[in-house]
Design an enzyme around this catalytic site. Structure first.
Site, PDB file in Angstrom:
ATOM      1  N   ASP A 123      -5.052   8.464  -3.607  1.00  0.00           N
ATOM      2  CA  ASP A 123      -4.727   7.516  -2.724  1.00  0.00           C
ATOM      3  C   ASP A 123      -4.870   6.054  -3.868  1.00  0.00           C
ATOM      4  O   ASP A 123      -3.940   5.227  -3.897  1.00  0.00           O
ATOM      5  CB  ASP A 123      -5.711   7.408  -1.483  1.00  0.00           C
ATOM      6  CG  ASP A 123      -5.175   6.193  -0.459  1.00  0.00           C
ATOM      7  OD1 ASP A 123      -3.939   5.649  -0.685  1.00  0.00           O
ATOM      8  OD2 ASP A 123      -5.847   5.780   0.150  1.00  0.00           O
ATOM      9  N   HIS A 171       4.877  14.141 -15.817  1.00  0.00           N
ATOM     10  CA  HIS A 171       5.712  15.350 -16.133  1.00  0.00           C
ATOM     11  C   HIS A 171       5.477  16.137 -14.789  1.00  0.00           C
ATOM     12  O   HIS A 171       4.705  16.277 -13.985  1.00  0.00           O
ATOM     13  CB  HIS A 171       4.977  16.257 -17.197  1.00  0.00           C
ATOM     14  CG  HIS A 171       3.591  16.969 -16.956  1.00  0.00           C
ATOM     15  ND1 HIS A 171       3.479  18.082 -16.572  1.00  0.00           N
ATOM     16  CD2 HIS A 171       2.465  16.564 -17.437  1.00  0.00           C
ATOM     17  CE1 HIS A 171       2.138  18.711 -16.527  1.00  0.00           C
ATOM     18  NE2 HIS A 171       1.469  17.510 -16.983  1.00  0.00           N
ATOM     19  N   GLU A 188       6.429  19.555 -20.503  1.00  0.00           N
ATOM     20  CA  GLU A 188       5.106  18.724 -21.096  1.00  0.00           C
ATOM     21  C   GLU A 188       4.258  19.783 -21.438  1.00  0.00           C
ATOM     22  O   GLU A 188       3.521  19.751 -22.657  1.00  0.00           O
ATOM     23  CB  GLU A 188       4.655  17.963 -19.997  1.00  0.00           C
ATOM     24  CG  GLU A 188       3.391  16.901 -20.960  1.00  0.00           C
ATOM     25  CD  GLU A 188       2.205  17.519 -20.444  1.00  0.00           C
ATOM     26  OE1 GLU A 188       0.954  17.295 -21.071  1.00  0.00           O
ATOM     27  OE2 GLU A 188       2.087  18.719 -19.996  1.00  0.00           O
ATOM     28  N   GLU A 189       4.090  20.968 -20.648  1.00  0.00           N
ATOM     29  CA  GLU A 189       3.159  21.876 -21.146  1.00  0.00           C
ATOM     30  C   GLU A 189       3.460  22.737 -22.243  1.00  0.00           C
ATOM     31  O   GLU A 189       2.417  23.296 -22.765  1.00  0.00           O
ATOM     32  CB  GLU A 189       2.864  22.932 -19.933  1.00  0.00           C
ATOM     33  CG  GLU A 189       2.454  21.885 -18.620  1.00  0.00           C
ATOM     34  CD  GLU A 189       1.058  21.540 -18.626  1.00  0.00           C
ATOM     35  OE1 GLU A 189       0.364  21.539 -19.476  1.00  0.00           O
ATOM     36  OE2 GLU A 189       0.423  20.987 -17.776  1.00  0.00           O
ATOM     37  N   HIS A 202      -5.014  24.150 -15.210  1.00  0.00           N
ATOM     38  CA  HIS A 202      -4.184  25.270 -15.728  1.00  0.00           C
ATOM     39  C   HIS A 202      -4.538  26.477 -15.180  1.00  0.00           C
ATOM     40  O   HIS A 202      -4.516  27.796 -15.997  1.00  0.00           O
ATOM     41  CB  HIS A 202      -4.338  25.188 -17.300  1.00  0.00           C
ATOM     42  CG  HIS A 202      -3.722  24.403 -17.765  1.00  0.00           C
ATOM     43  ND1 HIS A 202      -3.461  24.075 -19.358  1.00  0.00           N
ATOM     44  CD2 HIS A 202      -3.024  23.185 -17.379  1.00  0.00           C
ATOM     45  CE1 HIS A 202      -2.574  23.104 -19.374  1.00  0.00           C
ATOM     46  NE2 HIS A 202      -2.478  22.393 -18.191  1.00  0.00           N
ATOM     47  N   ASP A 223       0.904  -1.113  -0.034  1.00  0.00           N
ATOM     48  CA  ASP A 223       0.109  -0.001   0.047  1.00  0.00           C
ATOM     49  C   ASP A 223       0.965   1.135   0.130  1.00  0.00           C
ATOM     50  O   ASP A 223       1.890   1.581   0.588  1.00  0.00           O
ATOM     51  CB  ASP A 223      -0.826   0.039   1.451  1.00  0.00           C
ATOM     52  CG  ASP A 223      -1.976   1.160   1.261  1.00  0.00           C
ATOM     53  OD1 ASP A 223      -2.828   1.050   0.678  1.00  0.00           O
ATOM     54  OD2 ASP A 223      -1.435   2.127   1.972  1.00  0.00           O
TER      55      ASP A 223
HETATM   56  N1  TRP Z   1      -1.297  16.616 -20.316  1.00  0.00           N
HETATM   57  C1  TRP Z   1      -2.446  17.530 -20.332  1.00  0.00           C
HETATM   58  C2  TRP Z   1      -1.957  19.028 -19.833  1.00  0.00           C
HETATM   59  O1  TRP Z   1      -1.119  18.829 -19.008  1.00  0.00           O
HETATM   60  C3  TRP Z   1      -3.799  17.232 -19.408  1.00  0.00           C
HETATM   61  C4  TRP Z   1      -4.479  16.198 -20.046  1.00  0.00           C
HETATM   62  C5  TRP Z   1      -5.442  16.332 -21.058  1.00  0.00           C
HETATM   63  C6  TRP Z   1      -4.327  14.693 -20.421  1.00  0.00           C
HETATM   64  N2  TRP Z   1      -6.026  15.046 -21.470  1.00  0.00           N
HETATM   65  C7  TRP Z   1      -5.208  14.287 -21.184  1.00  0.00           C
HETATM   66  C8  TRP Z   1      -3.419  14.090 -19.601  1.00  0.00           C
HETATM   67  C9  TRP Z   1      -5.499  12.789 -21.264  1.00  0.00           C
HETATM   68  C10 TRP Z   1      -3.375  12.736 -19.933  1.00  0.00           C
HETATM   69  C11 TRP Z   1      -4.634  12.133 -20.532  1.00  0.00           C
HETATM   70  O2  TRP Z   1      -2.612  19.946 -20.292  1.00  0.00           O
HETATM   71 ZN    ZN Z   2      -1.463  20.740 -17.945  1.00  0.00          ZN
END
Ligand code: TRP
Ligand code: ZN
Ligand code: CA
Length: 435
Positions: free
Chosen positions: A299, A122, A168-169, A284, A40
């Site tokens: 969790d 990310h 990532e963004e 966001h 866990d």
């Molecule tokens: N990764 C996207 C972001 O950071 C968020 C997101 C939108 C997402 N659709 C998704 C993440 C599907 C995983 C799967 O803005």
């Molecule tokens: Zn995002």
């Protein structure tokens, strides 16, 4: 074709009553447990990482975005924990939009270097907020799972590699950079990549990526065990770092609790929460703080990460000689539809042998009626026995050897039996696969 001799059709009960066959109660076989059970993951530990990410953002202009000091501070925080736990860490630098970005890679020593299981998230936020659900949640869940690997001093069969991606963004920049700079031979060793991006949404859904079937099943099995329904993730396939891996043919999977999409009333009914409201109303934005987390979702998903790492990371090949049996009787309808009997092989890597043995025990009063196939988990059929109008003998009790070396051992194997001529009938008494 007419037959010369035809015996009266006898059902199972008749045969048994006449003392011709023995009918025994089906035996329950103990399921083999080739994989180790995951621990866990303590929610408090995962939340403590979120508190740290929040403090880092607060101390650095309110965000942890690419090119801002809060991002590098997040890298330093995770790296220090992983180094202290015995991981081999690497910080990979790249440039994007004129700023230096960083990926953090943590390798757990040991395991098969030719079979690498990766899990990642990310670590960057958008500039507008601290990014606690997006994606402190996935970052913390992966971090705490890695620390649990260390606490357990796990000796996995696969080599485990954890990753936290930058930028990532800005368009999956960090994970693309990692994959593009991974030599082809190294890429081919990555047997799977698990992605966790937004796993603690405040009005959560339980979404599983519909990608690699083995990974998907691993997550679905975990949720089935909790009695929590899941849905396939559809809020933008390719919108997170798994796309970088999928694009080069690496099997991927992951979990997601929803972003700006609205929870339907059907979804609220099965998962709770508020219908007609976004899964994450702070997506966001500046309110994506530690208050923007559903503890239950965080969790469950943290435990699901550990479940997948333990299950997929510790699976072993089927030892030669192991057998799997189903002794539950299955009636074979006369001149009717095919019936099947299943044996499940779980927690196994690698392929079946070239000398896979199928011991078949079918009771029938005219075995020439019967066509028998072995179905591999992917549905490929191996003909074991054809019908023949002049084979009037009883029963099919035989051992067949199948070259199944192109089939994955893991999964549901089926014996498919069809009676293709009228009058005589029977049943599958038992069958057994020996690897
Ligand atoms: N990764 C996207 C972001 O950071 C968020 C997101 C939108 C997402 N659709 C998704 C993440 C599907 C995983 C799967 O803005
Ligand atoms: Zn995002
Ligand atoms: Ca028949």
């Amino acid at each position: 074709m007419p037959r010369a001799i035809r015996r009266a059709t006898a059902g199972v009960a008749t045969l048994a009553a006449a003392g011709l066959i023995a009918v025994t109660a089906p035996t329950a076989l103990a399921a083999p447990s080739p994989t180790l059970a995951a621990p866990d993951i303590p929610l408090a530990n995962v939340k403590a990482h979120l508190t740290q990410f929040q403090s880092i953002a607060t101390a650095n202009g309110g965000n942890r975005a690419h090119g801002r000091p809060g991002y590098k501070a997040s890298i330093d925080y995770a790296k220090a924990k992983l180094d202290a736990a015995g991981f081999t860490t690497t910080v990979q630098q790249f440039t994007s939009s004129g700023a230096t970005g960083y990926n953090l890679i943590a390798d757990w020593p040991g395991g098969d270097p030719n079979k690498v299981l990766m899990a990642g998230a990310h670590l960057d936020s958008v500039t507008s907020g601290p990014g606690i659900n997006d994606n402190g949640s996935g970052s913390a869940g992966v971090l705490e799972t890695a620390l649990a690997v260390s606490r357990a001093q796990l000796q996995p069969t696969k080599h485990l590699r954890f990753a936290w991606w930058g930028a990532e963004e800005l368009g999956l920049i960090g994970s693309k950079y990692y994959v593009n700079n991974l030599p082809a031979t190294e890429r081919s060793k990555v047997s799977g990549y698990l992605n966790f991006d937004m796993i603690g949404s405040p009005n959560p859904g339980y979404f599983v990526y519909d990608d690699d079937p083995t990974i998907e099943k691993t997550f679905k099995d975990f949720y089935a065990g909790l009695n929590v329904p899941t849905e396939i993730e559809t809020e933008g396939d390719g919108r997170s770092d798994h796309a970088s891996f999928k694009n080069v043919g690496i099997p991927v999977g992951g979990l997601f609790t929803g972003a700006s999409r609205t929870k339907s009333s059907a979804q609220a009914q099965k998962w709770g929460g508020t219908a007609g409201q976004a899964f994450d109303r702070c997506y966001h934005s500046s309110c994506d703080t530690t208050a923007n987390i559903n503890d239950t979702a965080l969790d469950r998903n943290s435990d699901a990460i550990a479940h997948a790492v333990w299950t997929l990371g510790t699976e072993t090949p089927v030892p030669p000689g192991d057998s799997y049996e189903n002794t539950t009787d299955v009636a074979i309808p006369d001149n009717g539809a095919a019936v099947t009997s299943t044996v499940n092989v779980t927690g196994r890597t690698g392929n079946a042998p070239a000398t896979l043995k199928a011991d078949v025990d079918i009771r029938h009063t005219w075995r020439g009626d019967v066509v028998v196939d072995l179905l591999a988990p992917d549905g490929t059929a191996y003909r074991l026995k054809n019908s023949s109008s002049n084979d009037s003998a009883d029963n099919v009790i035989a051992t067949y050897t199948v070259n199944a070396s192109s089939e994955a051992a893991n999964g549901a194997w089926k014996l498919r039996v069809q009676d293709v001529a009228a009058q005589d009938t029977g049943y599958i008494n038992s069958w057994k696969l020996t690897f």
